[in-house]
Design an enzyme around this catalytic site. Structure first.
Site, PDB file in Angstrom:
ATOM      1  N   TYR A 291      -3.725  -3.073 -10.687  1.00 13.44           N
ATOM      2  CA  TYR A 291      -3.957  -2.540  -9.126  1.00 13.44           C
ATOM      3  C   TYR A 291      -2.940  -3.750  -8.304  1.00 13.44           C
ATOM      4  CZ  TYR A 291      -4.972  -1.724  -4.204  1.00 13.44           C
ATOM      5  OH  TYR A 291      -5.338  -1.583  -2.330  1.00 13.44           O
TER       6      TYR A 291
ATOM      7  N   LYS B  90       0.242   3.244  -2.944  1.00  7.65           N
ATOM      8  CA  LYS B  90      -0.847   4.500  -2.967  1.00  7.65           C
ATOM      9  C   LYS B  90      -0.203   5.574  -3.080  1.00  7.65           C
ATOM     10  CE  LYS B  90      -3.512   0.815  -0.964  1.00  7.65           C
ATOM     11  NZ  LYS B  90      -4.595   0.051   0.403  1.00  7.65           N
TER      12      LYS B  90
ATOM     13  N   VAL C  99       1.116  -3.541   3.521  1.00  3.73           N
ATOM     14  CA  VAL C  99       0.987  -4.553   4.206  1.00  3.73           C
ATOM     15  C   VAL C  99       1.960  -5.526   5.268  1.00  3.73           C
ATOM     16  CG1 VAL C  99      -0.264  -5.739   3.013  1.00  3.73           C
ATOM     17  CG2 VAL C  99      -0.495  -6.435   5.313  1.00  3.73           C
TER      18      VAL C  99
ATOM     19  N   SER D 195       0.606  -1.320  -0.215  1.00  2.00           N
ATOM     20  CA  SER D 195       0.202  -0.210   0.178  1.00  2.00           C
ATOM     21  C   SER D 195       0.609   1.844   0.107  1.00  2.00           C
ATOM     22  CB  SER D 195      -0.847  -0.139   1.393  1.00  2.00           C
ATOM     23  OG  SER D 195      -2.365  -0.790   0.799  1.00  2.00           O
TER      24      SER D 195
ATOM     25  N   TYR E 201      -4.642   4.129   7.742  1.00  4.02           N
ATOM     26  CA  TYR E 201      -6.491   3.579   8.327  1.00  4.02           C
ATOM     27  C   TYR E 201      -6.770   4.221   9.218  1.00  4.02           C
ATOM     28  CZ  TYR E 201      -3.773   0.484   4.448  1.00  4.02           C
ATOM     29  OH  TYR E 201      -3.345   0.070   3.867  1.00  4.02           O
TER      30      TYR E 201
END
Lengths: 310, 310, 310, 310
Positions: free
Chosen positions: C188, C64, C254, C61, C236
């Site tokens: 993705y 991103k 992660v 992630s 998050y």
């Protein structure tokens, strides 16, 4: 009964507010909202109908009742480890409760639960075989080999099935899908695309009516239990209202059809394509409310006496 | 029927798993879980009972049925502008849906809805007057002037009623409370503190049974509608399961009592203080499941024939 | 700075609780939790590192951030019509808020938002072209042509991507997906499969640091805004805690990597595969907390003075 | 700086869209929306202001910052067992997450969390004593004994505080309230009723600015942490947007005031009663966005250099 159905059809025809035809399935969006049909298949074998009772329509979610009976026939009560039996309190394609409850849909009549049902009767077989078996079940129930699937509607539905794909993948992420997503969705959309007339649907619903002349496709106990689920969960987040106003187990579809069971007395099908805000047939719901008032067939009132209506 | 009730009481007595007595109302926490009573008041006037059917218990949320009848008598269908008729899908004191739906509780049998019911029958009167009227209604229904409120239980409940105070203030913030919060809560907790035996409760439930010998406290239509609400919403998020397993309208209370209606046939009360995970009487639910199986009185099965059990 | 990084690496090595390696991507499940690396690329051009700073890992992630910069480069502020800028308050793959907000994900750093980001930079191009552009961006930022995608990890991820497929279909049902679901998911998962060492990641993060020697890939205003999003949404439902304890914008993955920006001073990368309950690197978070304490680089404290640490 | 503030005040005065004054506190509903004030208290001791900077207004939720500092002073980090540090993602008085998380509010700046803060600094003392202590803290921070509570506003607020009563009882039902609900609510509403001018508020905010001339009421670490919370949670579900657009820690109140901290540089207060849809001052937010752009004081950009603005 014939007179009652005709009165109801006349009332519906003159009602200026027909509701709104669902538009999310392109193939159904153009349906004429001025149609209304009703039919009743009695426990003694007689069948009555009025209005457009011989016009075929897309039964859509009403198919979930037949699918459930088929799946229960396959795996029995083991099914209840994968899907619950409680009303959802939310709209038919909500994911909210699914998240709270670790991928166990609330009941087999919301979309998530119906996908589990489809996955259950698919089992190891191909979509073609599974759909064949479903059609055989429905045809046997209705005693009518003319019932078929509208391929165009099924494909139209599959092409816009993002929400259902989303639910299926969500279930899969919790390990609650066994067949491939594409197989389940293909089968599910074809199941929704079954086409019947009111007369055929009323006939097909007879397996939920106790009676010597009714087709014995499920046990008496299972019949009662499916009826109970239709009562508490058959109209999405409008189920409580239907129970309150009509008082009989029913299952609606976005195509405008509703199948209603009067235990021990009759299977009734009503159809009109315009929907109310809950996504259930507007004229159909109103018709069933009038029907229940006239017949006194609410399961919550006197269980005998009134039925001289016939 | 007498034999059936005795069999059921015997089965309950030998069941090693009695469920867990609710502890959040201090005054009730010490109740002996080994108690079980059942009574049936028949449409023909006969009354049967077995087990601890003459031991008084706190009816708690079963009182919501009488309160609803009283409130509907006061304001009629205007009540449905302040409370819905749909199952909540969530536990009895959840605020989640209340937030989604702008202060309109889902139905009158979850706590938020019952607070609106209490506020409705309170109207302009004092808590004392309103509770007096409620007791008169219940005593008339049961034909028994010995029914009273346990003041100690009511006070114990009021002292720990933070969740209900929270719901009431929440409703008030949406303008859905008319009397003062303290009045509503005081009345509500006393309402929950009504004490009855199974025999008294079965008698009191007769106003929901159609029949010449039954007390005519509400119209036939209202009777059917209250029964419909009990079916879809009477057991919180275990309502679907009760409909599935028992198939009769019922309302449970955290004191372990359940009132069940067999339309046109009987009013049945069962009581055992230990609860299942949904917060409904464990032995009581199991007893009613056995009762429904033996009598065939599920509203979802045959409406005539089986009842030779009597 | 070199000494500080080495101290931190030593502390990490002796910490008995390494957190738990994520298991849901099979290809990553076997990673040795006893690894720890840290690197800092300073605004003046120097680079420091310690521990396993040259071991490649899956940035997951963290990608991103680069994807967002690329998408903003494509469509500018038009992107904010399709995705929000608020912390979600819920876990990384929740659908709850998505339902409340009609298919507009809360921010580009939760999975739903990142899928919109990917769909945005995909635009009309093929996944291969889009991924090529992403790699060019990252390589330019890091000044390192050796950065690549681990195809095996990407495929392992795609094969178990039910939750992300579900989110993508859900977005599509609201009209918030333009490319085909399969293209978006394929792109993705490959984006998540980018592999870097701590040293490479620290170098790649320099485009978020103001400074003459830093790569000028985005405007100063966009830099500040991406940093703001990393601060409020980068971890998050542990974002508030990271801001509280570390006080610098950061984005975790992660795979155990975290990219942290000290505006005007440095880009820092830390990696250790074991995660804390929020799904962020346990040792990595603790290391950054110690780093912030020692350097005084929290953006919430004195903006000058302390940095003599170098 | 003086020139900048005056430019900003002029721009605000000519903006035709002033936002909407909050109406739920009757005493505040009549406030004239055409007011705008701004003040900056610099780390070097100078104070600048423009517009209606000497008009007192109700600080409302800005008080949560002072209350938090006081409560942390009382119990230290033990406070974090009763309240979280994460943005809520939902509106300021939502109960949804409270239910999910067993009565632990998401952060001390949403109402539920602020009620826990008030309960914490109340401890064993009377509301009068506790409010006295809060006022002493604020006066010491502002170096101004003229700051007081507007009793009329406090009472007006208490009379319509159903939502906050609901939250407090909800917290109590989880055991997360120690004092009586009435004490907590009375204290909380008086805390919200503190009245200050922009100049006073800017002065009072200096304890969050690192600097030799600033009042040392909390440790440097606590200062940073409170700033971090203001950044991630200071503007309810508009916090991410404020961070994105302004890039400085800030806390808004429904009275139209915003306190903003530029770490190491200044404490800034802005006030205009009209609100945007998030419930934050519309002109105030826009003014701070312009202020941040002109000064370059976003914590997410260069930490040195730009500040020659002074």
């Amino acid at each position: 009964m014939q007179k009652l159905l005709e009165e109801i059809a006349t009332t519906a025809a003159t009602n200026p507010d027909k509701g709104r035809v669902a538009t999310y399935i392109p193939e159904l969006a153009g349906t004429d909202p001025n149609q209304f049909g009703i039919a009743a298949a009695m426990a003694d074998g007689r069948v009555f109908s009025a209005g457009d009772a011989d016009v075929p329509f897309s039964i859509q979610s009403v198919s979930k009742v037949f699918a459930l009976a088929l799946a229960l026939g396959r795996v029995g009560d083991a099914m209840w480890t994968r899907v619950g039996r409680e009303p959802s309190g939310l709209s038919f394609d909500s994911v909210l409760l699914l998240e709270r409850e670790n991928g166990i849909p609330r009941n087999p009549f919301i979309n998530a639960g119906a996908l589990v049902t489809t996955d259950t009767y698919l089992a190891g077989s191909s979509p073609r075989e599974a759909l064949g078996e479903l059609l055989r079940f429905i045809r046997a129930a209705a005693d009518d080999d003319g019932i078929h699937i509208n391929e165009k509607v099924a494909r139209s539905e599959l092409a816009t099935a993002h929400r259902n794909y989303s639910l299926a993948h969500y279930l899969a992420s919790f390990g609650n899908m066994q067949a491939s997503i594409d197989k389940v969705l293909g089968t599910y959309c074809h199941q929704c695309g079954v086409e019947m007339t009111c007369r055929q649907l009323a006939m097909a619903g007879r397996f939920l009516v106790d009676g010597d002349k009714m087709p014995a496709l499920v046990s008496a106990e299972r019949r009662r239990r499916i009826n109970a689920l239709m009562m508490t969960c058959g109209h999405y987040d409008g189920s409580g209202d239907f129970a309150f106003r009509v008082g009989m187990p029913g299952k609606s579809g976005v195509g405008g059809g509703i199948l209603v069971v009067s235990p021990g007395r009759a299977s009734i099908a009503v159809w009109s394509p315009g929907l109310n805000p809950y996504g259930n047939s507007k004229l159909g719901t109103e018709a069933m409310e009038a029907f229940a008032r006239k017949t006194g067939w609410s399961v919550f009132g006197v269980p005998q006496g009134h039925e001289q209506v016939t």
